[in-house]
Scaffold this motif. Structure first.
Motif: not given
Lengths: 331, 331
Positions: B98-106
């Motif tokens: 349930e992550s909201a961020q990946r590689r500094g982007r949504p």
């Protein structure tokens, strides 16, 4: 003692004719769904596999191979591959559709969680690829990996077409091919390929699988509005509530008046109405449920015409009966 | 004009040395992530692929093949395969976590929905298998399909081990191998295999990939408690909040007094505390963050020892530097 037992259904006769092969498939599935490291995997898989299902897809692979005169045992691996791919897609579908029931039992995402369904599905996909690699046939690998891509593409297409009243019959057919017919086709075709059948027999079996799959799915979509919910182990009106544009609805939309169009927009696009009775009444008034049934029969005919290009055999006849059975669900 | 530009990092030097190959990989990825039928697929994929990332995995495949003297172009297909598998697992991971961020982007699951992430991930998995089938190497297919199974198994194990204070270091290492090292290893090994390298070189590169992956993941787990959140484009304390039992915590639990044990139980098992400062203070008091860093260094040493079994070359030296760079993130 006389009983009035119903005669065995075509898939039951196939299962009997291929009993030895099917036992080998079941044993292989049990072995390969195991995971010493992550016991959650066989737990979740067994929940689905244990729920039965008719195992039509592995039966198709076994029957295709045998009726092409195959004497080896790689078809068992392919049949297990096909069932693993199917099980993986069921696990992911239930997450995507947020389903609560499958084959008359609570879904895995409800019993465990969405996470388990996603990851165990991934595991089964990977295991299916390992199994098909073991056959050593690059052509079979090409067929089955292509089918897996078509399935996923069809599912994405279905997702983006949902709640969109502009969905065409062409898009509908592409979704049907993806979600159902691609694997039916690959199951039949790979069985023929592993048997080193002549090209025209491979093509005939591939065409049979495709047409059988399309007719199967059209009937499913018909049943969602017209059939008995209990009989297929899922709720009546699932597609309606999920805003899926299936054939009876697409046809009814073409002929909708202003009031009906407003109803479909509220129900399918906005999810603001769950008046399934009204939906069924509209479909009935335009005769599109009956048209849908007739469309399924046409695909059944195509499936049987493809089979007729193969030499006569008991297995061939059972497959032809299976095509009849699939549409008889819609009576 | 003099600038105080920092010297290029090892993966940047690898990307320069393999620039032609990497361009071919990017072009292949663009072509193969397309889907005429379902435009959602390239949209979602491009969001992740466009976010960059260091593309370490495809670089490993290309470098392994080239340093074994490979002159063909199947390594490009394998590198794209590996990147597709990686992208698919990222899509599914973000749903699972349930992550909201990946590689500094949504994340994609936030921008679109969980459904799209699951199904587009499935599509990329299937496309990756199609790509590897095109190489026609059954050994490569065996390696990569095995890696895919190990990845999924590791993810399931991580899921079931989360919030369980009894998790052992052995289980932790198995999770690390699954979630990270399996693909690093397969990326290196398949590059060497496609180059028809001698068995001892294939084994050395496989061992290098495994050890590099383990050290990479241990550093990641260290950074989650000790590093700068922004630098890795994810939030500090993600693992803590998700109740993941990583090496610094497992070691600290072994030495915990009653009060500390209660804290970990509340925080990790019950999710009732999100006091990351307290967690970091406990880890520091037992010295387990430093121990974790030292463990990562030991795996770095193993990676470099494996490389030393290969003939000297510029690419080999860059891979050795890469192993240094991976642990230097933890300084």
């Amino acid at each position: 003692m006389l009983t009035d037992a119903t005669p065995p259904k075509p898939h039951e006769r196939l299962a009997t004719a291929l009993a030895g092969d099917m036992e080998a498939v079941s044993a292989l599935i049990s072995t390969r769904m195991a995971s010493e490291n992550a016991p959650r995997i066989p737990e979740v898989t067994a929940h689905l596999v244990g729920a039965g299902g008719k195992r039509i897809r592995p039966l198709l692979t076994l029957a295709a191979a045998r009726l092409c005169g195959y004497g080896g045992d790689d078809h068992v691996k392919l049949a297990a591959t096909v069932e693993f791919i199917h099980t993986a897609t069921l696990l992911h579908d239930d997450v995507v559709d947020e389903s609560a029931q499958r084959r008359g039992r609570p879904t895995a995402n409800l019993l465990w969680d969405n996470q388990s369904s996603v990851l165990v599905g991934d595991y089964l996909f990977a295991r299916s690829f390992q199994l098909m690699v073991e056959t050593g046939s690059l052509r079979v690998l090409d067929i089955l990996s292509g089918a897996a891509a078509t399935i996923a593409e069809g599912e994405v297409l279905q997702l983006t077409a949902a709640r969109n009243l502009a969905t065409t019959e062409e898009t509908y057919l592409r979704v049907v091919r993806g979600k159902t017919a691609a694997l039916f086709q690959a199951a039949c075709e790979s069985g023929a390929v592993v048997a080193c059948a002549p090209e025209e027999h491979i093509a005939a079996l591939a065409e049979f699988g495709d047409a059988l799959g399309v007719s199967f799915q059209i009937v499913d979509d018909w049943l969602d509005y017209g059939g008995a919910g209990e009989a297929i182990g899922k709720d009546l009106g699932d597609d309606f509530r999920e805003g899926k544009l299936t054939l009876p609805v697409i046809r009814a939309l073409m002929r909708a008046d202003e009031a009906e169009r407003t109803f479909w927009r509220d129900a399918l696009e906005r999810g603001k109405s769950d008046d399934l009775d009204r939906a069924r009444a509209i479909l009935a008034s335009h005769g599109t449920l009956e048209e849908t049934r007739i469309e399924a029969l046409a695909w059944r005919d195509r499936a049987q015409a493809a089979l007729a290009r193969l030499p006569q055999s008991d297995l061939r006849d059972m497959l032809a009966d299976l095509a009849d059975y699939v549409v008889e669900r819609a009576n």
